[in-house]
Design an enzyme around this catalytic site. Sequence first.
Site, PDB file in Angstrom:
ATOM      1  N   HIS A  44     -11.467 -38.609 -31.741  1.00  0.00           N
ATOM      2  CA  HIS A  44     -10.268 -37.817 -31.415  1.00  0.00           C
ATOM      3  C   HIS A  44      -9.493 -37.394 -32.675  1.00  0.00           C
ATOM      4  O   HIS A  44      -8.928 -36.301 -32.706  1.00  0.00           O
ATOM      5  CB  HIS A  44      -9.357 -38.623 -30.488  1.00  0.00           C
ATOM      6  CG  HIS A  44     -10.024 -39.005 -29.199  1.00  0.00           C
ATOM      7  ND1 HIS A  44     -10.720 -40.187 -29.058  1.00  0.00           N
ATOM      8  CD2 HIS A  44     -10.130 -38.358 -28.024  1.00  0.00           C
ATOM      9  CE1 HIS A  44     -11.208 -40.258 -27.830  1.00  0.00           C
ATOM     10  NE2 HIS A  44     -10.879 -39.159 -27.181  1.00  0.00           N
ATOM     11  N   SER A  93      -9.120 -30.811 -26.243  1.00  0.00           N
ATOM     12  CA  SER A  93      -9.032 -31.681 -25.064  1.00  0.00           C
ATOM     13  C   SER A  93      -7.594 -32.103 -24.761  1.00  0.00           C
ATOM     14  O   SER A  93      -6.674 -31.871 -25.560  1.00  0.00           O
ATOM     15  CB  SER A  93      -9.876 -32.935 -25.292  1.00  0.00           C
ATOM     16  OG  SER A  93      -9.181 -33.813 -26.173  1.00  0.00           O
ATOM     17  N   CYS A  94      -7.431 -32.742 -23.637  1.00  0.00           N
ATOM     18  CA  CYS A  94      -6.104 -33.206 -23.212  1.00  0.00           C
ATOM     19  C   CYS A  94      -5.500 -34.175 -24.227  1.00  0.00           C
ATOM     20  O   CYS A  94      -4.327 -34.046 -24.597  1.00  0.00           O
ATOM     21  CB  CYS A  94      -6.205 -33.858 -21.841  1.00  0.00           C
ATOM     22  SG  CYS A  94      -7.618 -34.964 -21.657  1.00  0.00           S
ATOM     23  N   ASN A  95      -6.283 -35.140 -24.705  1.00  0.00           N
ATOM     24  CA  ASN A  95      -5.764 -36.091 -25.691  1.00  0.00           C
ATOM     25  C   ASN A  95      -5.445 -35.397 -27.011  1.00  0.00           C
ATOM     26  O   ASN A  95      -4.398 -35.639 -27.620  1.00  0.00           O
ATOM     27  CB  ASN A  95      -6.790 -37.209 -25.934  1.00  0.00           C
ATOM     28  CG  ASN A  95      -6.717 -38.286 -24.868  1.00  0.00           C
ATOM     29  OD1 ASN A  95      -5.656 -38.871 -24.653  1.00  0.00           O
ATOM     30  ND2 ASN A  95      -7.832 -38.553 -24.203  1.00  0.00           N
ATOM     31  N   ARG A 112      -7.472 -42.680 -19.087  1.00  0.00           N
ATOM     32  CA  ARG A 112      -7.758 -42.858 -17.655  1.00  0.00           C
ATOM     33  C   ARG A 112      -9.279 -42.841 -17.450  1.00  0.00           C
ATOM     34  O   ARG A 112     -10.006 -42.108 -18.136  1.00  0.00           O
ATOM     35  CB  ARG A 112      -7.042 -41.780 -16.820  1.00  0.00           C
ATOM     36  CG  ARG A 112      -7.432 -40.324 -17.142  1.00  0.00           C
ATOM     37  CD  ARG A 112      -8.674 -39.912 -16.342  1.00  0.00           C
ATOM     38  NE  ARG A 112      -9.079 -38.541 -16.556  1.00  0.00           N
ATOM     39  CZ  ARG A 112     -10.069 -38.182 -17.349  1.00  0.00           C
ATOM     40  NH1 ARG A 112     -10.690 -39.068 -18.115  1.00  0.00           N
ATOM     41  NH2 ARG A 112     -10.440 -36.919 -17.408  1.00  0.00           N
ATOM     42  N   THR A 141     -11.191 -29.232 -11.652  1.00  0.00           N
ATOM     43  CA  THR A 141      -9.881 -29.786 -12.012  1.00  0.00           C
ATOM     44  C   THR A 141      -9.097 -28.837 -12.928  1.00  0.00           C
ATOM     45  O   THR A 141      -7.937 -28.513 -12.664  1.00  0.00           O
ATOM     46  CB  THR A 141     -10.078 -31.141 -12.723  1.00  0.00           C
ATOM     47  OG1 THR A 141     -10.817 -31.994 -11.840  1.00  0.00           O
ATOM     48  CG2 THR A 141      -8.758 -31.783 -13.069  1.00  0.00           C
ATOM     49  N   ILE A 142      -9.708 -28.399 -13.997  1.00  0.00           N
ATOM     50  CA  ILE A 142      -9.013 -27.534 -14.952  1.00  0.00           C
ATOM     51  C   ILE A 142      -9.018 -26.084 -14.466  1.00  0.00           C
ATOM     52  O   ILE A 142      -7.999 -25.385 -14.514  1.00  0.00           O
ATOM     53  CB  ILE A 142      -9.663 -27.633 -16.358  1.00  0.00           C
ATOM     54  CG1 ILE A 142      -9.605 -29.088 -16.868  1.00  0.00           C
ATOM     55  CG2 ILE A 142      -8.980 -26.687 -17.343  1.00  0.00           C
ATOM     56  CD1 ILE A 142      -8.219 -29.681 -17.029  1.00  0.00           C
ATOM     57  N   HIS A 190      -3.288 -40.480 -19.307  1.00  0.00           N
ATOM     58  CA  HIS A 190      -3.598 -41.229 -20.526  1.00  0.00           C
ATOM     59  C   HIS A 190      -2.292 -41.766 -21.113  1.00  0.00           C
ATOM     60  O   HIS A 190      -1.242 -41.136 -20.980  1.00  0.00           O
ATOM     61  CB  HIS A 190      -4.205 -40.329 -21.609  1.00  0.00           C
ATOM     62  CG  HIS A 190      -5.461 -39.607 -21.230  1.00  0.00           C
ATOM     63  ND1 HIS A 190      -6.613 -40.237 -20.859  1.00  0.00           N
ATOM     64  CD2 HIS A 190      -5.739 -38.274 -21.208  1.00  0.00           C
ATOM     65  CE1 HIS A 190      -7.557 -39.345 -20.623  1.00  0.00           C
ATOM     66  NE2 HIS A 190      -7.057 -38.136 -20.822  1.00  0.00           N
TER      67      HIS A 190
HETATM   68  P1  NAD Z   1     -14.724 -30.513 -13.071  1.00  0.00           P
HETATM   69  O1  NAD Z   1     -16.018 -31.175 -12.841  1.00  0.00           O
HETATM   70  O2  NAD Z   1     -13.530 -30.964 -12.322  1.00  0.00           O
HETATM   71  O3  NAD Z   1     -14.878 -28.940 -12.777  1.00  0.00           O
HETATM   72  C1  NAD Z   1     -15.955 -28.202 -13.234  1.00  0.00           C
HETATM   73  C2  NAD Z   1     -16.307 -27.172 -12.188  1.00  0.00           C
HETATM   74  O4  NAD Z   1     -17.361 -26.353 -12.688  1.00  0.00           O
HETATM   75  C3  NAD Z   1     -16.809 -27.802 -10.881  1.00  0.00           C
HETATM   76  O5  NAD Z   1     -16.185 -27.133  -9.805  1.00  0.00           O
HETATM   77  C4  NAD Z   1     -18.315 -27.553 -10.918  1.00  0.00           C
HETATM   78  O6  NAD Z   1     -18.868 -27.397  -9.632  1.00  0.00           O
HETATM   79  C5  NAD Z   1     -18.361 -26.226 -11.678  1.00  0.00           C
HETATM   80  N1  NAD Z   1     -19.646 -25.935 -12.308  1.00  0.00           N
HETATM   81  C6  NAD Z   1     -20.671 -26.769 -12.606  1.00  0.00           C
HETATM   82  N2  NAD Z   1     -21.667 -26.062 -13.190  1.00  0.00           N
HETATM   83  C7  NAD Z   1     -21.282 -24.775 -13.247  1.00  0.00           C
HETATM   84  C8  NAD Z   1     -21.864 -23.577 -13.721  1.00  0.00           C
HETATM   85  N3  NAD Z   1     -23.078 -23.571 -14.273  1.00  0.00           N
HETATM   86  N4  NAD Z   1     -21.174 -22.433 -13.606  1.00  0.00           N
HETATM   87  C9  NAD Z   1     -19.933 -22.417 -13.074  1.00  0.00           C
HETATM   88  N5  NAD Z   1     -19.314 -23.530 -12.596  1.00  0.00           N
HETATM   89  C10 NAD Z   1     -19.988 -24.679 -12.696  1.00  0.00           C
HETATM   90  O7  NAD Z   1     -14.476 -30.544 -14.639  1.00  0.00           O
HETATM   91  P2  NAD Z   1     -13.080 -30.450 -15.370  1.00  0.00           P
HETATM   92  O8  NAD Z   1     -12.470 -31.804 -15.403  1.00  0.00           O
HETATM   93  O9  NAD Z   1     -12.293 -29.325 -14.824  1.00  0.00           O
HETATM   94  O10 NAD Z   1     -13.549 -30.154 -16.867  1.00  0.00           O
HETATM   95  C11 NAD Z   1     -13.869 -28.860 -17.304  1.00  0.00           C
HETATM   96  C12 NAD Z   1     -13.761 -28.804 -18.806  1.00  0.00           C
HETATM   97  O11 NAD Z   1     -12.407 -29.093 -19.165  1.00  0.00           O
HETATM   98  C13 NAD Z   1     -14.631 -29.813 -19.574  1.00  0.00           C
HETATM   99  O12 NAD Z   1     -14.988 -29.266 -20.806  1.00  0.00           O
HETATM  100  C14 NAD Z   1     -13.666 -30.966 -19.798  1.00  0.00           C
HETATM  101  O13 NAD Z   1     -14.034 -31.783 -20.892  1.00  0.00           O
HETATM  102  C15 NAD Z   1     -12.398 -30.196 -20.063  1.00  0.00           C
HETATM  103  N6  NAD Z   1     -11.170 -30.963 -19.824  1.00  0.00           N
HETATM  104  C16 NAD Z   1     -11.063 -31.767 -18.739  1.00  0.00           C
HETATM  105  C17 NAD Z   1      -9.911 -32.504 -18.561  1.00  0.00           C
HETATM  106  C18 NAD Z   1      -9.756 -33.455 -17.415  1.00  0.00           C
HETATM  107  O14 NAD Z   1      -9.089 -34.453 -17.561  1.00  0.00           O
HETATM  108  N7  NAD Z   1     -10.309 -33.195 -16.252  1.00  0.00           N
HETATM  109  C19 NAD Z   1      -8.855 -32.387 -19.463  1.00  0.00           C
HETATM  110  C20 NAD Z   1      -8.971 -31.491 -20.538  1.00  0.00           C
HETATM  111  C21 NAD Z   1     -10.145 -30.796 -20.712  1.00  0.00           C
END
Ligand code: NAD
Length: 355
Positions: free
Chosen positions: A194, A139-141, A168, A11-12, A220
């Site tokens: 937070h 984080s996003c929040n 969410r 996602t990110i 959110h």
């Molecule tokens: P996600 O699960 O969507 O994406 C993570 C990706 O990393 C996946 O494609 C997964 O297959 C891959 N992955 C797993 N293990 C791995 C490894 N050992 N090496 C390389 N890639 C690997 O997660 P996300 O939502 O993108 O979150 C990533 C980070 O961003 C987290 O720290 C999360 O807390 C933070 N974050 C997420 C959001 C959100 O709302 N999604 C918002 C802000 C921050």
Amino acid sequence: MIRVGVNGYGTIGKRVADAVATQPDMELVGVTKTKPNYEAEAATRRGYDLYAALADRADDFAAAGVGIAGTLPDLLESVDVVVDCTPSGIGARNRAIYAAHDTPAIFQGGEDADVADASFNARTSFESARGADSLRVVSCNTTGLARLLAPLEEAYGVEKARVTLVRRGGDPSETGRGPINDVLPDPATVPSHHGPDVNTVLPGVPVDTAALKVPVTTMHTHSVNVTLREAPTTGEVHDLLAEESRIFTVPEAAGIDGAGKLKEYAMDRGRPRGDLWENCVWEESINVSGHDLYLFENVHQEADVVPENVDAIRALTTDLSAAESIERTNETLGVGLESLLTSDEDARDPITADD
Ligand code: NAD
């Protein structure tokens, strides 16, 4: 050119990769995937070099018909900075790998604050990144709260902020988190973590938070009450927030009543993936009563940290100022939504539609 690798293309990661590829002073060297799934195919179709995150799975990519340029160590040897976008907790495990390759790293908000030399938000803590070898984009929040509280603190002083975070339940792709039909205090302990996290990028501003999780995937919502040291008018607070490039004040006349229409508006405006990089503050919710400010804002969890990651890359690798980096990021991505509509008393009639 700053050579950038993205480890973890979810996602990110996919959004950070796209944002980096758009920057005139950055080169996206490649992204990693753990397996050759639909996202690996999409990265390849976008022209991004793909690297196997886990060396023992490298053969799976060729077998699935997706070519790779190498494995994670090859990527780390070719970049000036790696942006770790792996799931919470994996980043901390990757830290030793980055250190072994002497590669500066940017982590995400799912990691504990001690994963990096400093926590990062471009508006509030760009300068504390100077000299760091690693950063954690909060984080996003936390990003949303820091962007909101910083101008209030600077203009009026914040005596106390109290924020209820309606979070969410999961991202649209996180099918494993649902279906759910409940409202969960999460964490049930109050105040939540937070508030202290905000203080990692905005120290000295008293903020208490309580958080709930609800069965939506879009955004959110923050219900905000800030006791200010001075007593500005509602209009003054509105103008202050409207001046912030990463805050979008949503006019009542737009007829946007929630996250669904906000996302629709983002798509109508041509935003990639319908992303909202800005905090979205409902204009009619802004209300000052004495020293107390009330408002609602929405934060797009998948998107608001993306421009922050771009700025974190510059903070770690260049001597550009915060203002220069933020301006460049905003300009190249198109951050800074503004509406042509203005709210006035006439606009307060509800907008109706039959379809
Ligand atoms: P996600 O699960 O969507 O994406 C993570 C990706 O990393 C996946 O494609 C997964 O297959 C891959 N992955 C797993 N293990 C791995 C490894 N050992 N090496 C390389 N890639 C690997 O997660 P996300 O939502 O993108 O979150 C990533 C980070 O961003 C987290 O720290 C999360 O807390 C933070 N974050 C997420 C959001 C959100 O709302 N999604 C918002 C802000 C921050």
